[in-house]
Design a protein around this motif. Structure first.
Motif, PDB file in Angstrom:
ATOM      1  N   THR A  47      -4.838  21.868  30.622  1.00 40.25           N
ATOM      2  CA  THR A  47      -3.592  21.259  31.105  1.00 40.25           C
ATOM      3  C   THR A  47      -3.416  21.486  32.600  1.00 40.25           C
ATOM      4  OG1 THR A  47      -2.412  23.272  30.377  1.00 40.25           O
ATOM      5  CG2 THR A  47      -2.394  21.377  28.896  1.00 40.25           C
ATOM      6  N   CYS A  50      -5.386  18.885  34.294  1.00 39.69           N
ATOM      7  CA  CYS A  50      -4.705  17.584  34.213  1.00 39.69           C
ATOM      8  C   CYS A  50      -3.551  17.488  35.208  1.00 39.69           C
ATOM      9  CB  CYS A  50      -4.183  17.356  32.794  1.00 39.69           C
ATOM     10  SG  CYS A  50      -5.486  17.119  31.563  1.00 39.69           S
ATOM     11  N   LEU A  51      -2.981  18.633  35.571  1.00 39.75           N
ATOM     12  CA  LEU A  51      -1.884  18.632  36.540  1.00 39.75           C
ATOM     13  C   LEU A  51      -2.393  18.715  37.979  1.00 39.75           C
ATOM     14  CD1 LEU A  51       0.522  21.124  34.712  1.00 39.75           C
ATOM     15  CD2 LEU A  51       0.844  18.658  34.959  1.00 39.75           C
ATOM     16  N   ALA A  57      -4.898  13.413  36.111  1.00 42.87           N
ATOM     17  CA  ALA A  57      -3.462  13.211  35.892  1.00 42.87           C
ATOM     18  C   ALA A  57      -3.162  11.749  35.584  1.00 42.87           C
ATOM     19  CB  ALA A  57      -2.677  13.676  37.114  1.00 42.87           C
ATOM     20  N   GLN A  58      -3.821  10.831  36.307  1.00 36.53           N
ATOM     21  CA  GLN A  58      -3.614   9.412  36.067  1.00 36.53           C
ATOM     22  C   GLN A  58      -4.182   8.991  34.719  1.00 36.53           C
ATOM     23  OE1 GLN A  58      -5.264   7.314  39.373  1.00 36.53           O
ATOM     24  NE2 GLN A  58      -3.770   8.081  40.848  1.00 36.53           N
ATOM     25  N   ARG A  63       2.994  13.452  32.469  1.00 38.53           N
ATOM     26  CA  ARG A  63       2.950  14.718  33.202  1.00 38.53           C
ATOM     27  C   ARG A  63       3.932  15.738  32.632  1.00 38.53           C
ATOM     28  NH1 ARG A  63       1.334  16.852  38.042  1.00 38.53           N
ATOM     29  NH2 ARG A  63       2.698  18.474  38.886  1.00 38.53           N
ATOM     30  N   HIS A  64       5.100  15.298  32.206  1.00 44.37           N
ATOM     31  CA  HIS A  64       6.090  16.248  31.695  1.00 44.37           C
ATOM     32  C   HIS A  64       5.589  16.933  30.428  1.00 44.37           C
ATOM     33  CE1 HIS A  64       6.844  12.544  29.439  1.00 44.37           C
ATOM     34  NE2 HIS A  64       7.463  13.276  28.517  1.00 44.37           N
ATOM     35  N   MET A  66       2.335  17.545  29.788  1.00 44.22           N
ATOM     36  CA  MET A  66       1.325  18.501  30.247  1.00 44.22           C
ATOM     37  C   MET A  66       1.985  19.756  30.808  1.00 44.22           C
ATOM     38  SD  MET A  66      -1.773  17.337  29.725  1.00 44.22           S
ATOM     39  CE  MET A  66      -1.088  16.823  28.147  1.00 44.22           C
TER      40      MET A  66
END
Length: 230
Positions: A47, A50-51, A57-58, A63-64, A66
């Motif tokens: 995670t 991913c952030l 991320a895209q 995002r919230h 993750m």
């Protein structure tokens, strides 16, 4: 970790022989602590990636979600260890990991000099490298939790800026990533060690070759090993 003149590894049921010629290395509770902690750490790292990385991320989006998963997997990281304290076998292994004996320094010297001959790398139930890794990762997780909470609850400690917390958190995250990857690489190089963590049992020949002092201590008692060191 405390340094001792010799081994004081606690005796117990960890190396109870099995009729098939194997020895018990880890209890069910110990294996679940390791497994659960490993999964939580993996979720934290994935995670975080991913952030941190724009393309990921895209690709993932949300995002919230993750952020939520990352924060709570980090908060829950110490929980398996705390629950493991109810296990006598787990507490005994924590004491083993917290003691650095004379032969642990011999193990480090042998590794540094690339000595691989039989007996060149003496080790108890855990070798010196495993003890250093356990101590380092435990401290790193605590720092990550502390800096993460500072980022989560802005103003928790006004004299520490959010920028400083982010810098330490990100820097340590990279260090943890490389250290954990190194830990996984060593594990994949040793199928017997993975078998011990998966089933709780290892072959006696492997234990005698890699952790001979562990078997000697449980068979003869810790006094015999302290006498040998002295």
């Amino acid at each position: 970790m405390r340094s001792t003149a010799g081994s004081t590894e606690p005796t117990g049921t960890a190396t109870r022989p099995d009729p098939a010629g194997t020895v018990r290395r880890f209890s069910t509770a110990e294996r679940w602590v390791h497994r659960t902690t490993g999964w939580l750490m993996l979720v934290c790292l994935v995670t975080a990636a991913c952030l941190y990385f724009g393309p990921l991320a895209q690709l993932v989006g949300r995002r919230h979600v993750m952020v939520f998963v990352h924060e709570w997997s980090g908060i829950l990281l110490p929980v398996p260890v705390l629950l493991g304290l109810f296990s006598a076998a787990f507490r005994a292994d924590l004491r083993r990991l917290n003691r650095f004996a004379v032969y642990d320094r011999q193990w480090l010297r042998a590794v540094r000099r690339r000595r691989t001959s039989p007996g060149a790398r003496p080790a108890g139930k855990f070798n010196a490298g495993q003890k250093i890794y356990a101590g380092w990762i435990a401290g790193a997780v605590l720092v990550m939790m502390f800096t993460g909470l500072l980022m989560w609850f802005m103003g928790l400690l006004p004299f520490i800026s959010r920028t400083s917390a982010i810098f330490v958190h990100d820097l340590l995250a990279w260090a943890i990533t490389f250290v954990v990857l190194g830990h996984m690489r060593k594990a994949f190089e040793d199928p017997e060690a993975r078998l011990g963590m998966r089933t709780g049992y290892v072959s006696r020949s492997w234990a005698e070759r890699e952790h001979s002092r562990w078997l000697r201590t449980d068979r003869d008692g810790s006094v015999a090993e302290r006498t040998h060191e002295e």
